[in-house]
Design a protein around this motif. Structure first.
Motif, short mmCIF file in Angstrom:
data_model
loop_
_atom_site.label_atom_id
_atom_site.label_comp_id
_atom_site.label_asym_id
_atom_site.label_seq_id
_atom_site.Cartn_x
_atom_site.Cartn_y
_atom_site.Cartn_z
N MET A 1 0.85 -1.17 0.00
CA MET A 1 0.00 0.00 0.00
C MET A 1 0.90 1.24 0.00
N THR A 2 0.65 2.17 -0.92
CA THR A 2 1.45 3.38 -0.99
C THR A 2 0.68 4.61 -0.50
N ASP A 3 -0.65 4.52 -0.43
CA ASP A 3 -1.49 5.61 0.06
C ASP A 3 -2.44 5.08 1.12
N THR A 4 -2.87 5.98 2.01
CA THR A 4 -3.85 5.58 3.02
C THR A 4 -5.20 5.33 2.34
N LEU A 11 2.15 7.21 2.00
CA LEU A 11 2.84 6.57 3.12
C LEU A 11 4.34 6.54 2.84
N ILE A 12 5.13 6.59 3.89
CA ILE A 12 6.58 6.51 3.77
C ILE A 12 6.98 5.05 3.64
N ALA A 13 7.77 4.73 2.62
CA ALA A 13 8.27 3.37 2.43
C ALA A 13 9.42 3.11 3.40
N ALA A 14 9.61 1.86 3.78
CA ALA A 14 10.62 1.49 4.77
C ALA A 14 12.02 1.98 4.40
N SER A 15 12.43 1.81 3.17
CA SER A 15 13.80 2.18 2.78
C SER A 15 13.85 3.48 1.97
N GLN A 16 12.81 4.28 2.06
CA GLN A 16 12.71 5.50 1.26
C GLN A 16 13.71 6.56 1.72
N SER A 17 14.35 7.21 0.76
CA SER A 17 15.18 8.37 1.10
C SER A 17 14.30 9.62 1.00
N HIS A 23 6.20 12.85 3.81
CA HIS A 23 5.52 13.30 5.03
C HIS A 23 4.88 14.67 4.80
N ASN A 24 5.62 15.59 4.21
CA ASN A 24 5.09 16.93 3.96
C ASN A 24 3.91 16.90 3.01
N GLN A 25 3.95 16.05 2.00
CA GLN A 25 2.83 15.93 1.06
C GLN A 25 1.58 15.45 1.81
N ALA A 26 1.74 14.49 2.70
CA ALA A 26 0.61 13.98 3.48
C ALA A 26 0.04 15.08 4.38
N ILE A 27 0.90 15.88 4.98
CA ILE A 27 0.43 16.97 5.85
C ILE A 27 -0.33 18.02 5.04
N VAL A 28 0.14 18.33 3.83
CA VAL A 28 -0.55 19.30 2.97
C VAL A 28 -1.95 18.80 2.62
N ILE A 29 -2.07 17.51 2.29
CA ILE A 29 -3.38 16.93 1.97
C ILE A 29 -4.29 16.98 3.19
N LEU A 30 -3.77 16.60 4.33
CA LEU A 30 -4.55 16.63 5.56
C LEU A 30 -5.00 18.05 5.88
N ASP A 31 -4.11 19.01 5.73
CA ASP A 31 -4.43 20.41 5.97
C ASP A 31 -5.54 20.89 5.03
N ALA A 32 -5.55 20.39 3.81
CA ALA A 32 -6.53 20.83 2.81
C ALA A 32 -7.92 20.27 3.06
N ILE A 33 -8.04 19.05 3.60
CA ILE A 33 -9.36 18.42 3.69
C ILE A 33 -9.99 18.45 5.07
N VAL A 34 -9.20 18.64 6.12
CA VAL A 34 -9.80 18.74 7.45
C VAL A 34 -10.42 20.13 7.55
#
Length: 165
Positions: A1-4, A11-17, A23-34
């Motif tokens: 799974m790559t998205d919630t 979502l952050i992958a285990a070995s992702q650089s 993380h910032n992209q997820a926060i921007v999406i959350l900020d936009a829809i809440v």
């Protein structure tokens, strides 16, 4: 799974650089829809000079950068438009009209109508001609209530009889 599954946040992958990017992209999406609020629901194309964080509910017949985004939410972030696809139950406040709508899975509907509640339009001048609660009101019974219990209370700060004719 790559998205919630519900909000579609990455979502952050285990070995992702560069984990901060995801993380910032997820926060921007959350900020936009809440507490989702849009400038308006009438645009079919992006406005000329959007500001960071601007959101619009895209009207049907979208063109340009919003082509095929009908009824989705357009978010302007990092200098570009990002499409947010609504999920069932999302609520959205339209700043231009004051409408509060809910996504039913196929369209945006007035939240009062979707829940079977009173609509603001029904009380156009602050008064109601008829009100039926779980039953239909008519010209004789302008207030009709079908319930196992009901409470009517007198206005305690203005003396009165408390009687209902």
């Amino acid at each position: 799974m790559t998205d919630t599954p519900h909000l579609g946040m990455p979502l952050i992958a285990a070995s992702q650089s560069q984990k901060h990017v995801t993380h910032n992209q997820a926060i921007v999406i959350l900020d936009a829809i809440v507490m989702l609020s849009v400038i308006d629901s009438t645009h079919t194309a992006p406005p000329g000079s959007p500001a960071e964080g601007d959101r619009y509910k895209v009207a049907s017949g979208a063109t340009g950068a919003w082509a095929a985004w009908d009824l989705n939410i357009a978010l302007y972030t990092n200098g570009q438009w990002f499409k947010l696809t609504p999920k069932k139950g999302w609520t959205c406040f339209d700043e231009a009209t004051g409408a509060l709508t809910v996504w039913t899975g196929s369209g945006w509907t007035d939240i009062a109508a979707a829940g079977g509640y009173l609509t603001v339009a029904a009380a156009s001048n602050g008064t109601l001609a008829k009100l039926g609660i779980l039953t239909a009101a008519d010209n004789t019974n302008r207030l009709a209530v079908k319930s196992n219990a009901a409470l009517f209370s007198q206005n305690d700060w203005t003396p009165g009889t408390g009687d209902l004719p």
